[in-house]
Design a protein around this motif. Structure first.
Motif, PDB file in Angstrom:
ATOM      1  N   LEU A  77      27.268   5.608  37.950  1.00  0.00           N
ATOM      2  CA  LEU A  77      28.292   6.089  37.517  1.00  0.00           C
ATOM      3  C   LEU A  77      28.188   5.976  35.975  1.00  0.00           C
ATOM      4  O   LEU A  77      28.622   6.695  35.076  1.00  0.00           O
ATOM      5  N   TYR A  80      26.200   8.655  34.336  1.00  0.00           N
ATOM      6  CA  TYR A  80      26.931   9.899  34.527  1.00  0.00           C
ATOM      7  C   TYR A  80      28.010  10.095  33.936  1.00  0.00           C
ATOM      8  O   TYR A  80      28.186  11.372  33.090  1.00  0.00           O
ATOM      9  N   LEU A  81      28.754   9.016  33.504  1.00  0.00           N
ATOM     10  CA  LEU A  81      29.770   9.152  32.275  1.00  0.00           C
ATOM     11  C   LEU A  81      29.319   9.612  31.082  1.00  0.00           C
ATOM     12  O   LEU A  81      29.915  10.020  30.306  1.00  0.00           O
ATOM     13  N   THR A  84      27.657  13.479  31.289  1.00  0.00           N
ATOM     14  CA  THR A  84      28.412  14.559  31.009  1.00  0.00           C
ATOM     15  C   THR A  84      29.412  14.891  30.203  1.00  0.00           C
ATOM     16  O   THR A  84      30.448  15.801  30.039  1.00  0.00           O
ATOM     17  N   TYR A  98      33.722   2.120  29.591  1.00  0.00           N
ATOM     18  CA  TYR A  98      33.554   1.705  30.818  1.00  0.00           C
ATOM     19  C   TYR A  98      32.139   1.010  31.013  1.00  0.00           C
ATOM     20  O   TYR A  98      31.791   1.058  32.148  1.00  0.00           O
ATOM     21  N   THR A 101      31.881  -0.998  34.237  1.00  0.00           N
ATOM     22  CA  THR A 101      31.473  -0.511  35.716  1.00  0.00           C
ATOM     23  C   THR A 101      30.295  -1.194  35.931  1.00  0.00           C
ATOM     24  O   THR A 101      29.773  -1.074  37.479  1.00  0.00           O
ATOM     25  N   LEU A 209      33.685  17.353  35.445  1.00  0.00           N
ATOM     26  CA  LEU A 209      33.175  16.363  36.189  1.00  0.00           C
ATOM     27  C   LEU A 209      33.517  15.287  35.434  1.00  0.00           C
ATOM     28  O   LEU A 209      33.802  13.943  36.167  1.00  0.00           O
ATOM     29  N   ALA A 210      33.274  15.208  33.994  1.00  0.00           N
ATOM     30  CA  ALA A 210      33.683  13.981  33.326  1.00  0.00           C
ATOM     31  C   ALA A 210      35.099  13.555  33.769  1.00  0.00           C
ATOM     32  O   ALA A 210      35.347  12.194  33.718  1.00  0.00           O
ATOM     33  N   LEU A 213      34.847  11.535  36.901  1.00  0.00           N
ATOM     34  CA  LEU A 213      34.042  10.259  36.734  1.00  0.00           C
ATOM     35  C   LEU A 213      34.901   9.242  36.058  1.00  0.00           C
ATOM     36  O   LEU A 213      34.955   8.176  36.509  1.00  0.00           O
ATOM     37  N   ARG A 214      35.703   9.670  35.020  1.00  0.00           N
ATOM     38  CA  ARG A 214      36.554   8.905  34.427  1.00  0.00           C
ATOM     39  C   ARG A 214      37.727   8.148  35.397  1.00  0.00           C
ATOM     40  O   ARG A 214      37.805   6.932  35.233  1.00  0.00           O
ATOM     41  N   GLN A 216      37.354   8.038  38.643  1.00  0.00           N
ATOM     42  CA  GLN A 216      36.912   6.940  39.546  1.00  0.00           C
ATOM     43  C   GLN A 216      36.365   5.610  38.607  1.00  0.00           C
ATOM     44  O   GLN A 216      36.830   4.502  39.391  1.00  0.00           O
ATOM     45  N   ALA A 217      35.981   5.613  37.441  1.00  0.00           N
ATOM     46  CA  ALA A 217      35.777   4.314  36.884  1.00  0.00           C
ATOM     47  C   ALA A 217      37.018   3.707  36.645  1.00  0.00           C
ATOM     48  O   ALA A 217      36.839   2.272  36.575  1.00  0.00           O
TER      49      ALA A 217
END
Length: 317
Positions: A77, A80-81, A84, A98, A101, A209-210, A213-214, A216-217
């Motif tokens: 993660l 990928y943060l 993206t 983040y 994480t 997608l960013a 992902l944020r 999710q983080a």
């Protein structure tokens, strides 16, 4: 600390000759941590693993070698943060925001800024010795490996300053960073970059997608953190910015008096004014995309002109 054992595995031919099981056992890392992408290990064991890897391959530049072969995505993660995000600057901001994480032992802080260059300091909160030296080399070099892959461009620092003692030869550092400006024995671990590089677009930019992902983080349970009194003070100071930061208010939240608070800060080699300036400066760079008037209000300044004066002062340091 976040599980980054996968950065050791498959990253370098020199590392591939090592059996990870004995290294993990000697470092006190449970064997199951090698069989999952989600294991978490303590900072001292992570640093010990670096020492054992260096000893096992007998190569002083092993951290640079692993960073050079680093595959973006190894940190899940976190990576990928970064990739993206729209630009290199935004990717770095995301990884800074983040960081928790994967780790509670690292933080990045803005340092000097000029019209053309921007510097930031990398802090390893706990840990020292050779393991810490290697870990710092990897994190800084790995950041540039990630940047080069994500932009498709030869992103190189203007200067790298490391606290660790100078090695006998600097060739590997000059070759990796593509600059002769690699200094050792510095007061802090600091990197200087070109602002033009920070504006480079990222090849994997994906705003939708960013955002996912944020989210999710932000939804992840926090990692256990060993906090010091100074960490707690800085968090409360940061929280107080919008309501008007005063030493009396922060002291009250710490259940102490302003005078005692000043004494404790002095014992840590700092002052109220220095800490307030440091927190404001850090938040200014983190939230810079916001408008100047909004930033001034969020940082506890009376108006935008006061913030502009503070920013000019920061740039002349």
């Amino acid at each position: 600390m976040g599980s980054i054992l996968h950065c050791f595995r498959g990253s370098s031919s020199a590392v591939q000759v090592l059996d990870p099981e004995p290294i993990a056992r000697q470092a006190g890392i449970p064997g199951r941590a090698l069989r999952t992408d989600h294991a978490r290990i303590t900072g001292d064991r992570y640093l010990r693993a670096w020492e054992l890897v260096e000893h096992g391959v007998d190569h002083r530049e092993i951290a640079l070698m692993i960073a050079e072969r680093y595959v973006v995505g190894a940190l899940g993660l976190y990576d990928y943060l970064f990739i993206t995000a729209p630009t290199l600057w935004d990717g770095m901001a995301a990884t800074g925001t983040y960081m928790n994480t994967i780790s509670t032992n690292w933080r990045f802080e803005p340092a000097e800024e000029t019209d053309r260059e921007f510097s930031f300091t990398v802090h390893l909160n706990t840990g020292e010795g050779r393991g810490a030296d290697l870990a710092m080399q990897f994190w800084i070099a790995g950041a540039f490996s990630r940047a080069r892959t994500a932009t498709g461009r030869p992103v190189n620092p203007v200067q790298v300053a490391l606290r660790q003692p100078a090695p006998r030869r600097h060739d590997a550092f000059h070759a990796f960073f593509q600059t002769d400006q690699v200094d050792f024995g510095a007061p802090a671990d600091t990197v200087t970059m070109r602002k033009s590089d920070l504006d480079l677009p990222l090849l994997g930019a994906d705003s939708l997608l960013a955002r996912i992902l944020r989210y999710q983080a932000e939804s992840l349970p926090p990692l256990p953190v060993r906090t010091t009194w100074l960490d707690q003070f800085r968090r409360l100071l940061r929280d107080s910015l919008m309501t008007g930061p005063t030493i009396a208010a922060v002291a009250a939240r710490l259940a102490t008096s302003p005078r005692t608070l000043q004494r404790r800060l002095a014992a840590h080699g700092t002052t109220w004014r220095e800490e307030l300036d440091r927190v404001r400066r850090s938040e200014y760079h983190r939230m810079r995309p916001a408008g100047l008037h909004s930033l001034a209000r969020r940082l506890g300044y009376s108006d935008a002109r006061s913030l502009s004066r503070a920013n000019r002062r920061w740039q002349t340091r």
